[in-house]
Design a protein around this motif. Structure first.
Motif, PDB file in Angstrom:
ATOM      1  N   LEU A  24       0.815  -1.207   0.000  1.00  0.00           N
ATOM      2  CA  LEU A  24       0.000   0.000   0.000  1.00  0.00           C
ATOM      3  C   LEU A  24       0.853   1.263   0.000  1.00  0.00           C
ATOM      4  N   ILE A  25       1.943   1.261   0.748  1.00  0.00           N
ATOM      5  CA  ILE A  25       2.685   2.508   0.962  1.00  0.00           C
ATOM      6  C   ILE A  25       4.004   2.597   0.200  1.00  0.00           C
ATOM      7  N   LYS A  26       4.447   1.522  -0.439  1.00  0.00           N
ATOM      8  CA  LYS A  26       5.827   1.476  -0.911  1.00  0.00           C
ATOM      9  C   LYS A  26       6.160   2.557  -1.937  1.00  0.00           C
ATOM     10  N   ASP A  27       5.191   2.947  -2.803  1.00  0.00           N
ATOM     11  CA  ASP A  27       5.509   3.951  -3.818  1.00  0.00           C
ATOM     12  C   ASP A  27       5.527   5.373  -3.241  1.00  0.00           C
ATOM     13  N   ASP A  28       5.005   5.551  -2.038  1.00  0.00           N
ATOM     14  CA  ASP A  28       5.079   6.842  -1.346  1.00  0.00           C
ATOM     15  C   ASP A  28       5.729   6.664   0.018  1.00  0.00           C
ATOM     16  N   TYR A  29       6.639   5.706   0.124  1.00  0.00           N
ATOM     17  CA  TYR A  29       7.163   5.341   1.442  1.00  0.00           C
ATOM     18  C   TYR A  29       7.794   6.522   2.163  1.00  0.00           C
ATOM     19  N   TRP A  30       8.664   7.272   1.489  1.00  0.00           N
ATOM     20  CA  TRP A  30       9.411   8.314   2.192  1.00  0.00           C
ATOM     21  C   TRP A  30       8.512   9.460   2.630  1.00  0.00           C
ATOM     22  N   LEU A  31       7.488   9.762   1.841  1.00  0.00           N
ATOM     23  CA  LEU A  31       6.530  10.777   2.268  1.00  0.00           C
ATOM     24  C   LEU A  31       5.768  10.292   3.497  1.00  0.00           C
ATOM     25  N   GLY A  34       7.931  10.334   6.573  1.00  0.00           N
ATOM     26  CA  GLY A  34       8.007  11.664   7.147  1.00  0.00           C
ATOM     27  C   GLY A  34       6.754  12.033   7.920  1.00  0.00           C
ATOM     28  N   ILE A  35       5.601  11.651   7.378  1.00  0.00           N
ATOM     29  CA  ILE A  35       4.328  11.936   8.046  1.00  0.00           C
ATOM     30  C   ILE A  35       4.248  11.206   9.382  1.00  0.00           C
ATOM     31  N   VAL A  36       4.605   9.922   9.388  1.00  0.00           N
ATOM     32  CA  VAL A  36       4.558   9.133  10.619  1.00  0.00           C
ATOM     33  C   VAL A  36       5.575   9.667  11.625  1.00  0.00           C
ATOM     34  N   PHE A  37       6.767   9.998  11.161  1.00  0.00           N
ATOM     35  CA  PHE A  37       7.815  10.488  12.060  1.00  0.00           C
ATOM     36  C   PHE A  37       7.375  11.786  12.747  1.00  0.00           C
ATOM     37  N   VAL A  38       6.854  12.720  11.971  1.00  0.00           N
ATOM     38  CA  VAL A  38       6.405  13.994  12.547  1.00  0.00           C
ATOM     39  C   VAL A  38       5.193  13.771  13.449  1.00  0.00           C
ATOM     40  N   ILE A  72      -1.827  12.112  -1.681  1.00  0.00           N
ATOM     41  CA  ILE A  72      -1.611  12.479  -0.279  1.00  0.00           C
ATOM     42  C   ILE A  72      -0.586  13.592  -0.208  1.00  0.00           C
ATOM     43  N   GLU A  73      -0.727  14.429   0.814  1.00  0.00           N
ATOM     44  CA  GLU A  73       0.189  15.530   1.044  1.00  0.00           C
ATOM     45  C   GLU A  73       0.622  15.519   2.505  1.00  0.00           C
TER      46      GLU A  73
END
Length: 244
Positions: A24-31, A34-38, A72-73
Motif C-alpha cells: 500500500l505505501i511502498k511507492d510513497d514510502y518516504w513521504l 516523514g508523516i509518521v515520524f512527525v 496524499i500531502e
C-alpha cells in the motif's frame, strides 16, 4: 450509525496484512515515513500523551486516502487535529492506566529506599528481596495490562476517522471487534514486535523505518474486519458480527 457498523471475524492474517501494508505505501514510502515520524514527534511533544489520538488520526487519515487511490500531502497529517477530542477521549484508556501504574511503581521504589534508609545502611535483605519481588510482579502485571489495552484500542483511531464516532463509541466498537478477532490481533502485535526488534537490531533507531509498515498493516487488518462501503472479496471473511 454506530449500531449499523458491521464487522467480520476470523479474517486477520497478520503476515499477509503487513505485506499488503507494505504494498500500500511502498511507492510513497518516504513521504509516509516523514508523516509518521512527525506525527510521533507531535504526540511526544504534547504533555502526558494528550496528542497521541490526534496524531494517530492524522496518520490514518493519510493512509485512508492512499487506500482510496487519492493523492496524499504532508499537510494531511494535521487534519487529524480535527479529531482531537474523540482521539483524546479514546486515548485516555491508555493514559489513565499508565499514570496510575507509574505511581504504583514509584511507590514501590520509594518503599525500597525508605527501607534501606531506615536500616541505617544495613538493610534487611529479606525485606529488600520482598520489595524487589513485588516491584517485578507489578511490572509484569502492568505490562500485560497495557498490552491488553493496546490491543483493544487498535481499531479505535481508524473508526474515528472513517465514521466520525465519538472516542468512547469508537473504543467500545474497537474492543468488541478485537475480542472477536483476538488471535489475529495478537498475531498483528507479535509481528509488530518482530518488525520493531529487527529494525532496532539493524539500525539502532530502525523502529522509525518500520512504523509506517505497522500503521499500514493495521489499516489493512482494519479494512478486513470493517469492510466499509466497498467490501473486499467474500472469501476474505469468516463469521460476521455487528455492534449493538
Amino acid at each position: 450509525m454506530m449500531n449499523e457498523i458491521e464487522f467480520k471475524t476470523g479474517v486477520i492474517k497478520p503476515v499477509e496484512c503487513m505485506k499488503e501494508g507494505w504494498q500500500l505505501i511502498k511507492d510513497d514510502y518516504w513521504l509516509i515515513f516523514g508523516i509518521v515520524f512527525v506525527g510521533m514527534l507531535l504526540a511526544g511533544l504534547i504533555p502526558l500523551g494528550l496528542g497521541i489520538g490526534a496524531s494517530f488520526c492524522g496518520v490514518y487519515l493519510v493512509l485512508f486516502k492512499k487506500m482510496r487511490g487519492e493523492n496524499i500531502e504532508f499537510g494531511d497529517l494535521f487534519q487529524g487535529f480535527n479529531y482531537f477530542i474523540p482521539g483524546l477521549i479514546s486515548t485516555l484508556a491508555l493514559i489513565i492506566p499508565a499514570i496510575i501504574s507509574s505511581f504504583l511503581l514509584w511507590g514501590s521504589m520509594m518503599a525500597i529506599f525508605i527501607t534501606i534508609n531506615a536500616s541505617g545502611g544495613q538493610p534487611d535483605e529479606t525485606a529488600i528481596f520482598t520489595l524487589f519481588g513485588v516491584l517485578m510482579v507489578e511490572g509484569v502485571i502492568i505490562s500485560l495490562l497495557m498490552g491488553c489495552l493496546h490491543a483493544l484500542i487498535m481499531f479505535t483511531y481508524p473508526l474515528i476517522v472513517e465514521y466520525d464516532l465519538s472516542g468512547w463509541e469508537a473504543f467500545k466498537l474497537s474492543a468488541r471487534a478485537v475480542w472477536k478477532n483476538l488471535s489475529g490481533v495478537v498475531g498483528i502485535i507479535l509481528v509488530e514486535f518482530g518488525l520493531g526488534l529487527l529494525g532496532y537490531i539493524a539500525l539502532g533507531f530502525g523502529l522509525y523505518f518500520v512504523l509506517p509498515i505497522m500503521f499500514a498493516g493495521v489499516l489493512v487488518a482494519y479494512r478486513r474486519v470493517f469492510p466499509g462501503p466497498a467490501p473486499a472479496q467474500p472469501n476474505f471473511y469468516g463469521e460476521g458480527g455487528i455492534y449493538n
